[in-house]
Motif scaffolding. Structure first.
Motif, short mmCIF file in Angstrom:
data_model
loop_
_atom_site.label_atom_id
_atom_site.label_comp_id
_atom_site.label_asym_id
_atom_site.label_seq_id
_atom_site.Cartn_x
_atom_site.Cartn_y
_atom_site.Cartn_z
N LYS A 102 0.84 -1.20 0.00
CA LYS A 102 0.00 0.00 0.00
C LYS A 102 0.87 1.26 0.00
O LYS A 102 0.60 2.24 -0.72
CB LYS A 102 -0.93 0.01 1.21
CG LYS A 102 -1.94 1.16 1.21
CD LYS A 102 -2.89 1.05 2.38
CE LYS A 102 -3.98 2.14 2.30
NZ LYS A 102 -3.46 3.50 2.21
N TRP A 105 2.32 1.75 -3.58
CA TRP A 105 1.37 2.25 -4.57
C TRP A 105 0.87 3.65 -4.23
O TRP A 105 0.63 4.47 -5.13
CB TRP A 105 0.20 1.28 -4.72
CG TRP A 105 0.61 -0.05 -5.30
CD1 TRP A 105 0.65 -1.24 -4.66
CD2 TRP A 105 1.08 -0.29 -6.64
NE1 TRP A 105 1.10 -2.23 -5.52
CE2 TRP A 105 1.37 -1.66 -6.74
CE3 TRP A 105 1.27 0.53 -7.75
CZ2 TRP A 105 1.85 -2.25 -7.91
CZ3 TRP A 105 1.74 -0.05 -8.93
CH2 TRP A 105 2.03 -1.41 -9.00
N ASP A 106 0.76 3.96 -2.96
CA ASP A 106 0.40 5.33 -2.56
C ASP A 106 1.49 6.31 -2.97
O ASP A 106 1.20 7.43 -3.43
CB ASP A 106 0.17 5.40 -1.04
CG ASP A 106 -1.14 4.74 -0.62
OD1 ASP A 106 -1.96 4.43 -1.51
OD2 ASP A 106 -1.33 4.52 0.59
N GLU A 109 1.30 6.88 -6.70
CA GLU A 109 0.19 7.76 -7.03
C GLU A 109 0.53 9.22 -6.75
O GLU A 109 0.21 10.12 -7.55
CB GLU A 109 -1.06 7.35 -6.24
CG GLU A 109 -2.32 8.12 -6.65
CD GLU A 109 -3.57 7.55 -6.03
OE1 GLU A 109 -4.66 7.74 -6.60
OE2 GLU A 109 -3.46 6.91 -4.96
N SER A 110 1.20 9.48 -5.63
CA SER A 110 1.57 10.86 -5.29
C SER A 110 2.59 11.40 -6.29
O SER A 110 2.55 12.59 -6.64
CB SER A 110 2.15 10.92 -3.86
OG SER A 110 3.36 10.20 -3.78
N LEU A 112 2.84 10.52 -9.52
CA LEU A 112 2.16 10.79 -10.79
C LEU A 112 1.21 11.99 -10.70
O LEU A 112 0.86 12.59 -11.73
CB LEU A 112 1.39 9.55 -11.26
CG LEU A 112 2.25 8.34 -11.63
CD1 LEU A 112 1.37 7.16 -12.02
CD2 LEU A 112 3.21 8.67 -12.77
N ASN A 113 0.80 12.35 -9.48
CA ASN A 113 -0.10 13.50 -9.29
C ASN A 113 0.66 14.82 -9.11
O ASN A 113 0.04 15.88 -8.99
CB ASN A 113 -1.01 13.27 -8.07
CG ASN A 113 -2.08 12.22 -8.37
OD1 ASN A 113 -2.47 12.02 -9.52
ND2 ASN A 113 -2.55 11.56 -7.32
N ASN A 199 -8.44 4.03 -13.11
CA ASN A 199 -7.36 4.58 -12.29
C ASN A 199 -6.04 3.96 -12.68
O ASN A 199 -5.85 2.74 -12.61
CB ASN A 199 -7.67 4.31 -10.80
CG ASN A 199 -6.63 4.94 -9.90
OD1 ASN A 199 -5.50 4.48 -9.81
ND2 ASN A 199 -7.03 6.01 -9.21
N VAL A 201 -2.97 3.98 -11.39
CA VAL A 201 -2.18 3.29 -10.37
C VAL A 201 -2.80 1.93 -10.05
O VAL A 201 -2.10 0.92 -9.96
CB VAL A 201 -2.06 4.15 -9.09
CG1 VAL A 201 -1.38 3.37 -7.98
CG2 VAL A 201 -1.29 5.44 -9.40
N GLU A 202 -4.11 1.92 -9.89
CA GLU A 202 -4.80 0.64 -9.65
C GLU A 202 -4.62 -0.29 -10.84
O GLU A 202 -4.47 -1.51 -10.67
CB GLU A 202 -6.28 0.90 -9.38
CG GLU A 202 -7.12 -0.35 -9.17
CD GLU A 202 -6.70 -1.15 -7.95
OE1 GLU A 202 -7.05 -2.35 -7.89
OE2 GLU A 202 -6.02 -0.60 -7.06
N ARG A 205 -1.21 -1.84 -10.67
CA ARG A 205 -1.18 -2.83 -9.60
C ARG A 205 -1.86 -4.13 -10.06
O ARG A 205 -1.34 -5.23 -9.83
CB ARG A 205 -1.90 -2.29 -8.37
CG ARG A 205 -1.73 -3.15 -7.12
CD ARG A 205 -2.38 -2.49 -5.92
NE ARG A 205 -3.82 -2.56 -5.99
CZ ARG A 205 -4.54 -3.63 -5.61
NH1 ARG A 205 -3.93 -4.71 -5.14
NH2 ARG A 205 -5.85 -3.62 -5.71
#
Length: 511
Positions: A102, A105-106, A109-110, A112-113, A199, A201-202, A205
């Motif tokens: 987790k 992947w978090d 995501e941060s 890519l944002n 999504n 990132v999802e 995964r």
């Protein structure tokens, strides 16, 4: 999974030569105990003096053992496959894995944002995906190989990232389409679900999750493809691998030697008992022992083996199968005992009960499941006794006949409960008859497909015991083919020590 009859060799290759164990080589199978079996390329080396084993040698032996065991399991077990195992959800390891994943992947995501996005970790993921996809390709698939390398060119992607021009969704879409071309049909639904994920990132995964499943599929496909080749070459392969283990670890036949030695001692004891019961027998003459009989008796002992003890080294690859056979035979033995007791005590009452034998097996097998693992056999027998009384009384009532008296039911249940006692006469009788059937089965030539005559009292379990017997005989016959030369050397030394000593002295003098 049992070895089928057509997987056994002809009679010459499965018999014991000169009353000893044969190899799969017909010429070798006709050699006597006094011949030089070690001269054959696939025969075991003669005993070596103890030596100090280095760590590297130990690891080499361990690798040989692992390869040998795996090859045997793949070849003989048609159900063998690799499964994706995961940690239990609430376990410590599972919790740690979940937290770490987790966090990764978090973090992705941060990244890519961010504005502008940070693609460092995303590029590493695509680089790993590329390597996995390439690993699925067969030799000669040059076009798709070149296409994957071109589209997932990480150097090019890094250059695009420097200019904030990376099309992550486009790359992911290409990966999914390529996975769809390479995956097994069973993964088609997973690919559809990937295409429906928005999504990014999802999506990445889930791509790795499906790729892991595809790795397992590919491994199982490879195993399935290898199985016919392994089976065709398994005898020579296993014998060669075991010879390598023996060279690395000279003590690798110690337990096997003890197993055969115990069988010889049992046979000598049996001959001694027979001689003492015959007043005219010549007790001064040296008893003649059949090596075939010795080895078969050793195999029979495996059906009553205490698997808390280490099994002989030459049977390690079949330990689980032999243990399962023993457990199933123990269940069948109890059912045969219950049937014999019931027929003797209330036979007239059950003779007209339709399919009583099938009823007995249906109620007994579930209650006896797991009877060799911390199992309360007395409680299970009590439950079986209650069920039998109920079936009999119901049948008697339906025919307007008097039901069993309380005393008769109590006596019947008591006799069934006594099965658990050591040296119970009914249990001993059934056990001897099962042993007789298995002994007769091992005495048959391996090519003979018919079963020996079923001893009395076993008709209730005839179908099941014949099936288990065929599995057992297949394991034994294959084991003889693989390890026959090793057994021959051991039997030669134990049964004919003078000949073995003469051979050793001759070899020493010639050197």
């Amino acid at each position: 999974m049992p070895l089928s009859d057509d997987q056994n060799s002809d009679s010459d290759s499965s018999r014991l030569s000169e009353s000893t164990v044969s190899s799969s080589d017909t010429e070798y199978s006709r050699q006597s105990f006094n011949s030089d079996s070690s001269s054959k390329p696939s025969s075991p080396a003669s005993a070596s003096p103890p030596k100090v084993i280095t760590f590297d040698e130990l690891m080499a032996a361990t690798r040989n053992l692992s390869n040998w065991t795996l090859a045997h399991e793949i070849a003989v077990n048609a159900n063998f496959c690799i499964k994706q195992e995961d940690y239990p959800q609430n376990s410590f390891a599972g919790t740690v894995k979940q937290i770490v994943h987790k966090a990764f992947w978090d973090h992705l995501e941060s990244e890519l944002n961010e504005d502008p996005p940070e693609y460092k970790h995303a590029i590493k993921l695509f680089e790993e995906i590329k390597e996995i996809l390439l690993s699925f390709l067969t030799p000669g698939a040059n076009r798709i190989h070149n296409q994957i390398c071109e589209v997932l060119d990480t150097d090019l992607i890094r250059q695009q990232a420097e200019h904030n021009a990376v099309d992550i969704p486009g790359l992911a879409n290409y990966v999914i389409n390529t996975m769809g071309k390479l995956c097994a049909p069973i993964r088609d639904n997973d690919i559809k679900q990937l295409k429906a994920t928005d999504n990014i990132v999802e999506l990445l995964r889930q791509i790795f999750h499906v790729l892991d499943l595809m790795k397992v599929d590919m491994a199982n496909y490879t195993i399935k493809s290898l199985r016919p080749y392994l089976w065709h070459n398994l005898v020579d392969y296993e014998r060669t691998k075991f010879q390598e283990i023996l060279e690395e670890t000279p003590s690798a036949l110690n337990l096997t030697t003890e197993w055969i030695k115990e069988s010889i001692e049992d046979e000598l004891s049996s001959i001694s008992d027979e001689s003492s019961s015959c007043p005219g027998a010549d007790s001064s003459s040296k008893p003649i022992i059949s090596p075939t009989l010795v080895l078969n008796n050793g195999y029979l002992k495996l059906l009553q083996w205490d698997y808390c003890k280490t099994i002989p080294e030459t049977l390690i690859t079949d330990e689980v199968r032999l243990q399962e056979l023993r457990e199933k035979l123990n269940q069948l033995k109890v059912i045969a005992c219950v049937s014999l007791i019931t027929n003797n005590m209330v036979g007239a009452a059950v003779v007209d009960v339709p399919d009583f034998t099938d009823h007995l097996k249906r109620i007994s097998l579930p209650l006896l499941e797991g009877m060799n693992k911390n199992f309360d056999l007395k409680e299970a027998l009590h439950a079986i006794g209650i069920q039998i009384c109920s079936i009999v009384n119901k049948s008697l009532s339906e025919r307007s006949l008097p039901t069993l008296s309380e005393e008769m039911q109590s006596n019947l249940m008591g006799q069934i409960a006594h099965i658990v006692e050591k040296n119970n006469p009914v249990c001993s009788l059934i056990d001897k008859r099962i042993q007789l059937f298995m002994r007769s089965l091992l005495a048959l030539p391996s090519f003979q497909k018919c079963m020996p005559t079923m001893p009395g009292g076993l008709s209730v379990i005839q179908k099941e015991i014949e099936f288990l017997g065929s599995q057992y005989a297949s394991i034994v016959n294959f084991n003889k083919k693989v390890y026959g030369p090793f057994y021959a050397n051991i039997l030669k030394k134990l049964l004919f020590p003078e000949a073995a000593m003469e051979k050793t002295e001759a070899e020493t003098s010639s050197n």
